[in-house]
Structures are given as C-alpha cells and as structure tokens.
Design a protein around this motif. Structure first.
Motif, PDB file in Angstrom:
ATOM      1  N   MET A   1      -2.702   7.179  13.360  1.00 16.21           N
ATOM      2  CA  MET A   1      -3.054   7.562  11.979  1.00 16.21           C
ATOM      3  C   MET A   1      -4.569   7.553  11.816  1.00 16.21           C
ATOM      4  SD  MET A   1      -2.105   5.603   8.431  1.00 16.21           S
ATOM      5  CE  MET A   1      -2.858   6.094   6.878  1.00 16.21           C
ATOM      6  N   LYS A   2      -5.117   8.656  11.319  1.00 15.55           N
ATOM      7  CA  LYS A   2      -6.556   8.752  11.149  1.00 15.55           C
ATOM      8  C   LYS A   2      -7.028   7.773  10.088  1.00 15.55           C
ATOM      9  CE  LYS A   2     -10.310  12.063  10.476  1.00 15.55           C
ATOM     10  NZ  LYS A   2     -11.027  11.523  11.653  1.00 15.55           N
ATOM     11  N   ALA A   3      -8.153   7.123  10.368  1.00 16.98           N
ATOM     12  CA  ALA A   3      -8.696   6.149   9.424  1.00 16.98           C
ATOM     13  C   ALA A   3      -9.044   6.826   8.107  1.00 16.98           C
ATOM     14  CB  ALA A   3      -9.927   5.484  10.017  1.00 16.98           C
ATOM     15  N   PRO A   4      -8.741   6.173   6.966  1.00 17.61           N
ATOM     16  CA  PRO A   4      -8.990   6.779   5.660  1.00 17.61           C
ATOM     17  C   PRO A   4     -10.405   6.523   5.144  1.00 17.61           C
ATOM     18  CG  PRO A   4      -7.859   4.711   5.372  1.00 17.61           C
ATOM     19  CD  PRO A   4      -8.021   4.899   6.858  1.00 17.61           C
ATOM     20  N   PHE A   5     -11.323   6.160   6.028  1.00 16.38           N
ATOM     21  CA  PHE A   5     -12.696   5.851   5.603  1.00 16.38           C
ATOM     22  C   PHE A   5     -13.686   6.485   6.576  1.00 16.38           C
ATOM     23  CE2 PHE A   5     -10.965   2.405   8.171  1.00 16.38           C
ATOM     24  CZ  PHE A   5     -11.903   2.280   9.188  1.00 16.38           C
ATOM     25  N   THR A   6     -14.842   6.822   6.047  1.00 19.34           N
ATOM     26  CA  THR A   6     -15.923   7.368   6.874  1.00 19.34           C
ATOM     27  C   THR A   6     -17.234   6.636   6.623  1.00 19.34           C
ATOM     28  OG1 THR A   6     -16.373   9.048   5.189  1.00 19.34           O
ATOM     29  CG2 THR A   6     -14.893   9.670   7.000  1.00 19.34           C
ATOM     30  N   SER A   7     -17.144   5.527   5.898  1.00 22.89           N
ATOM     31  CA  SER A   7     -18.326   4.725   5.583  1.00 22.89           C
ATOM     32  C   SER A   7     -17.897   3.285   5.394  1.00 22.89           C
ATOM     33  CB  SER A   7     -18.994   5.231   4.294  1.00 22.89           C
ATOM     34  OG  SER A   7     -18.128   4.998   3.192  1.00 22.89           O
ATOM     35  N   LEU A   8     -18.864   2.383   5.353  1.00 21.63           N
ATOM     36  CA  LEU A   8     -18.530   0.978   5.098  1.00 21.63           C
ATOM     37  C   LEU A   8     -17.999   0.805   3.674  1.00 21.63           C
ATOM     38  CD1 LEU A   8     -21.332  -1.126   6.841  1.00 21.63           C
ATOM     39  CD2 LEU A   8     -19.013  -0.597   7.626  1.00 21.63           C
ATOM     40  N   ALA A   9     -18.506   1.591   2.747  1.00 18.06           N
ATOM     41  CA  ALA A   9     -17.977   1.524   1.372  1.00 18.06           C
ATOM     42  C   ALA A   9     -16.504   1.911   1.362  1.00 18.06           C
ATOM     43  CB  ALA A   9     -18.776   2.439   0.457  1.00 18.06           C
ATOM     44  N   GLY A  10     -16.155   2.911   2.148  1.00 13.49           N
ATOM     45  CA  GLY A  10     -14.760   3.312   2.235  1.00 13.49           C
ATOM     46  C   GLY A  10     -13.896   2.249   2.877  1.00 13.49           C
ATOM     47  N   PHE A  11     -14.432   1.566   3.880  1.00  3.91           N
ATOM     48  CA  PHE A  11     -13.666   0.480   4.507  1.00  3.91           C
ATOM     49  C   PHE A  11     -13.467  -0.667   3.525  1.00  3.91           C
ATOM     50  CE2 PHE A  11     -13.335  -3.347   7.231  1.00  3.91           C
ATOM     51  CZ  PHE A  11     -12.178  -3.011   7.916  1.00  3.91           C
ATOM     52  N   ARG A  12     -14.486  -0.999   2.766  1.00  2.00           N
ATOM     53  CA  ARG A  12     -14.348  -2.060   1.759  1.00  2.00           C
ATOM     54  C   ARG A  12     -13.257  -1.713   0.757  1.00  2.00           C
ATOM     55  NH1 ARG A  12     -19.164  -5.188   2.203  1.00  2.00           N
ATOM     56  NH2 ARG A  12     -20.901  -3.921   2.963  1.00  2.00           N
ATOM     57  N   ALA A  13     -13.159  -0.441   0.416  1.00  2.00           N
ATOM     58  CA  ALA A  13     -12.192  -0.015  -0.595  1.00  2.00           C
ATOM     59  C   ALA A  13     -10.757  -0.249  -0.143  1.00  2.00           C
ATOM     60  CB  ALA A  13     -12.403   1.461  -0.929  1.00  2.00           C
ATOM     61  N   VAL A  14     -10.532  -0.311   1.164  1.00  2.00           N
ATOM     62  CA  VAL A  14      -9.190  -0.587   1.698  1.00  2.00           C
ATOM     63  C   VAL A  14      -8.632  -1.889   1.146  1.00  2.00           C
ATOM     64  CG1 VAL A  14      -7.982  -1.256   3.819  1.00  2.00           C
ATOM     65  CG2 VAL A  14      -9.478   0.752   3.816  1.00  2.00           C
ATOM     66  N   PHE A  15      -9.515  -2.851   0.886  1.00  2.00           N
ATOM     67  CA  PHE A  15      -9.075  -4.191   0.500  1.00  2.00           C
ATOM     68  C   PHE A  15      -8.894  -4.366  -0.998  1.00  2.00           C
ATOM     69  CE2 PHE A  15     -11.233  -4.321   4.531  1.00  2.00           C
ATOM     70  CZ  PHE A  15     -10.352  -5.043   5.314  1.00  2.00           C
ATOM     71  N   GLU A  16      -9.099  -3.292  -1.739  1.00  2.00           N
ATOM     72  CA  GLU A  16      -8.968  -3.386  -3.197  1.00  2.00           C
ATOM     73  C   GLU A  16      -7.516  -3.328  -3.658  1.00  2.00           C
ATOM     74  OE1 GLU A  16     -11.441  -0.310  -4.753  1.00  2.00           O
ATOM     75  OE2 GLU A  16     -13.313  -1.224  -4.009  1.00  2.00           O
ATOM     76  N   THR A  17      -6.634  -2.719  -2.871  1.00  2.00           N
ATOM     77  CA  THR A  17      -5.223  -2.581  -3.252  1.00  2.00           C
ATOM     78  C   THR A  17      -4.331  -2.867  -2.044  1.00  2.00           C
ATOM     79  OG1 THR A  17      -5.350  -0.195  -2.814  1.00  2.00           O
ATOM     80  CG2 THR A  17      -5.643  -0.926  -5.106  1.00  2.00           C
ATOM     81  N   LEU A  18      -4.288  -4.098  -1.624  1.00  2.00           N
ATOM     82  CA  LEU A  18      -3.479  -4.475  -0.469  1.00  2.00           C
ATOM     83  C   LEU A  18      -2.021  -4.688  -0.879  1.00  2.00           C
ATOM     84  CD1 LEU A  18      -5.861  -7.032   1.276  1.00  2.00           C
ATOM     85  CD2 LEU A  18      -5.379  -4.681   1.993  1.00  2.00           C
ATOM     86  N   PRO A  19      -1.068  -4.222  -0.066  1.00  2.00           N
ATOM     87  CA  PRO A  19       0.344  -4.440  -0.385  1.00  2.00           C
ATOM     88  C   PRO A  19       0.716  -5.907  -0.212  1.00  2.00           C
ATOM     89  CG  PRO A  19       0.149  -3.470   1.788  1.00  2.00           C
ATOM     90  CD  PRO A  19      -1.227  -3.470   1.201  1.00  2.00           C
ATOM     91  N   GLU A  20       1.691  -6.342  -0.978  1.00  2.00           N
ATOM     92  CA  GLU A  20       2.200  -7.705  -0.853  1.00  2.00           C
ATOM     93  C   GLU A  20       3.384  -7.721   0.117  1.00  2.00           C
ATOM     94  OE1 GLU A  20       0.841 -10.321  -2.256  1.00  2.00           O
ATOM     95  OE2 GLU A  20      -0.666  -9.112  -3.311  1.00  2.00           O
ATOM     96  N   ARG A  21       3.745  -8.893   0.574  1.00  3.08           N
ATOM     97  CA  ARG A  21       4.965  -9.000   1.371  1.00  3.08           C
ATOM     98  C   ARG A  21       6.166  -8.752   0.458  1.00  3.08           C
ATOM     99  NH1 ARG A  21       6.153 -15.394   2.698  1.00  3.08           N
ATOM    100  NH2 ARG A  21       6.227 -16.128   0.545  1.00  3.08           N
ATOM    101  N   ASP A  22       7.287  -8.406   1.055  1.00  3.61           N
ATOM    102  CA  ASP A  22       8.501  -8.068   0.308  1.00  3.61           C
ATOM    103  C   ASP A  22       9.182  -9.357  -0.155  1.00  3.61           C
ATOM    104  OD1 ASP A  22      11.194  -7.394  -0.357  1.00  3.61           O
ATOM    105  OD2 ASP A  22      11.005  -5.551   0.801  1.00  3.61           O
TER     106      ASP A  22
END
Length: 338
Positions: A1-22
């Motif tokens: 799966m291609k990474a959804p970020f092209t910058s460090l700001a984009g990588f940081r944004a990954v952690f703004e909406t993390l899924p919870e365990r079921d």
C-alpha cells in the motif's frame, strides 16, 4: 500500500485519527476465556496476550496465520568513527546472507511460520555523521518512513520489524537519550561487542551528537531525522502502518524499541497495538521498555537485533491464541465448572 504522506507534516497527520481496538472482540474473547476448561487465570499472561491480540484482530476467537517479519538495512555515517566492532561493508554482506537463507533470522522465521521481507535503503549512500550534520534530510526521512510503510503486507495478521546497519546501536542510544533525557553514558552500550576505549569513543560520539543538535530535540521526528538512520525510520514507518491497519506488532530489541519510541513521543496511543517480545542484553533496552510501559515476554540474553528476539516470541503468542480459540469451554466439554 502506497504511503499516504509525502512530507513530515503528512506523516504527523497519520496520528490524528488512529483506530481503536475492537471492544466487542475484547469482550467476546474475555467472556470465552472465562469459560475455558481451566482454573481462572491458570494460563497467566498467555490469557492477557490472547485477548490483546483478539482486540486488534477484531475477532473474539482469533487465529494467527500470516505473521510477517520485515528487516530494513541502512548504513550510517557515524560508522566511520569506529563505533562498531564490524566494518560498514558487513551491512551489505548480511543482506546477502538473509537473501541466501543463512542468517539466524531465516531459521527463526521457519520455526515461527513467518514470511520474511528484506528492504535495502540506499546502502551506497550512508547517512550523515550526526556529530557534524543531521543524519538525514527531510526528504531522506520521508522516503525511509514511506519505505517502511509500504513494506507491510496487507494480508499480514502480525508484524515484527528488524534491522541491519553497522553503527545503529549508536543511533538508537542517541535517539533514546534525546527522547528520554539522561547522559550519553546511560544509554550507550556494547552493541556489536565494543568495550574499553572503543566503548568510551562510542559514548563520546553519542554525546557529541546530542550537543550538536540540542536545539531541535524537543520534536521526536527531528530527533529521528538528526540522530537516526534510514532503517530506524523505516521501522517506525512500518509500525505506524500496522497501527493504522490494526495489525498487532511484537517489538524486538533496543534498536527497534528506540525507533518505536519516536512514535510513542508523538502520541502514546501509537503503540497500543504493540507488545515487547523480549528484553535484550543491551543494557539500556530495559530502560526504554520502562518508558514505554511495555513488559517483555522473554528474557534470553539475546542481543543480535534483526528482529530475532521478537520472532522467538511469535510462538509464545501463537500458543496464547491457540488456547483461547481452540480450547473447549466447560459446556462444550461437559466438564463441571468450579
């Protein structure tokens, strides 16, 4: 799966909406565990591990079928300063050994039933010597994070990440010191086997790196960029990808755990999907685990890295999952409950 970020700001944004365990899977696994044909709590930590795994797999009666081990290899500019007992060319040679099936990790993957992915990261272009310049540019760091992200098999139901890179215990020590404080000496260990004057020199390199980049070390991604290496960044990227995909992770030794600590510093929830496979003989590893609140499954005096300690722990987790999902309940077995 291609990474959804092209910058460090984009990588940081990954952690703004993390899924919870079921939570429903956790409840179902907990309820089933209470009814299995054994005294309550008799399987000790295996019960806790199985329920943890069930929550991230989203199944109250989970299976562990497709564990993946991903090894990332990178070279370090600081290796020229004599911080390792081995020369830098060993990185390339060991990658060839992995591909030929001759390393410890190959044998352990066979025993654990795990696939092995090996990713080389610009081995002909070592990182900068962090006592003088940042180890990586932002472009280098983003590329390494993305390489780790994209190495994760979308079909994997468990991930272990490992590394190869002469000089990387020095980078890991510098990262740990920058993230958690304390002196270079508290975090710098023997690594590949250095001692005496060589260990003193290695400790000095870590101290010089911390001093050189002191003004930027409040930002965990800057810590990784300035003091880390491509393989450490790739491990962080892979662990982050697993978190987003709710794939459970078993952490390996000091280098892996130092890379993971960068994500923990972004947000502690980043490592909710991860457990510690073992505590290594590298002295500072236990201190990093304590900072992360992770209790190791095993303590075998290992210090090879390459994911090996975590791979051994795969079969512990397999045992836990097999008992939760395969044992009969009291009702199923016709056994009177206590």
């Amino acid at each position: 799966m291609k990474a959804p970020f092209t910058s460090l700001a984009g990588f940081r944004a990954v952690f703004e909406t993390l899924p919870e365990r079921d939570s429903a899977a956790v409840e179902a696994a907990t309820a089933r565990n209470e009814q299995l044909t054994k005294p309550k709590g008799a399987l000790g930590r295996l019960e806790e591990l199985a329920i943890w795994y069930a929550g991230w797999q989203g199944d109250g009666r989970p299976e562990l079928k497709r564990p993946q081990v991903a090894i990332f290899a990178g070279n370090h500019g600081i290796a020229a300063r004599g911080v390792s007992a081995f020369p830098p060319e060993v990185t390339v040679q060991m990658v060839a050994n992995y591909r030929a099936g001759g390393a410890a990790v190959n044998q352990l993957c066979k025993v654990a039933g795990a696939s092995l992915t090996v990713v080389e990261l610009d081995l002909d272009r070592p990182t900068g010597d962090f006592t003088e310049v940042p180890a990586m540019t932002e472009e280098d760091l983003v590329a390494a994070l993305a390489a780790g992200w994209e190495a994760v098999d979308v079909e994997a139901d468990l991930l272990v990440v490992g590394e190869m890179g002469i000089g990387n215990t020095t980078a890991a020590a510098a990262i740990a010191a920058a993230l958690f404080g304390g002196s270079a000496g508290e975090w710098t260990g023997r690594g590949s086997g250095v001692d005496g004057a060589a260990l003193e020199g290695k400790t000095l390199v870590v101290a010089q790196g911390l001093e050189r980049h002191a003004e930027a070390l409040s930002d965990p991604l800057e810590v990784l960029r300035r003091l880390g290496g491509r393989e450490l960044a790739a491990m962080a990227g892979a662990i982050a990808r697993a978190r987003v995909g709710r794939v459970p992770v078993i952490l390996d030794g000091f280098i892996c755990t130092s890379a993971a600590a960068v994500l923990h510093r972004i947000t502690p929830a980043a490592l909710d999907h991860a457990v510690a496979g073992h505590v290594s003989a590298e002295g500072a590893h236990s201190a990093v685990l304590k900072q992360l609140g992770k209790e190791p499954m095993l303590s075998l005096g290992m210090r090879l890295g390459e994911g090996t300690g975590a791979i051994v722990a795969i079969n512990i987790l397999r045992s836990a999952v097999a008992c939760l999902s395969g044992m009969a309940t009291f009702a199923e077995a016709g056994v009177s409950a206590g």
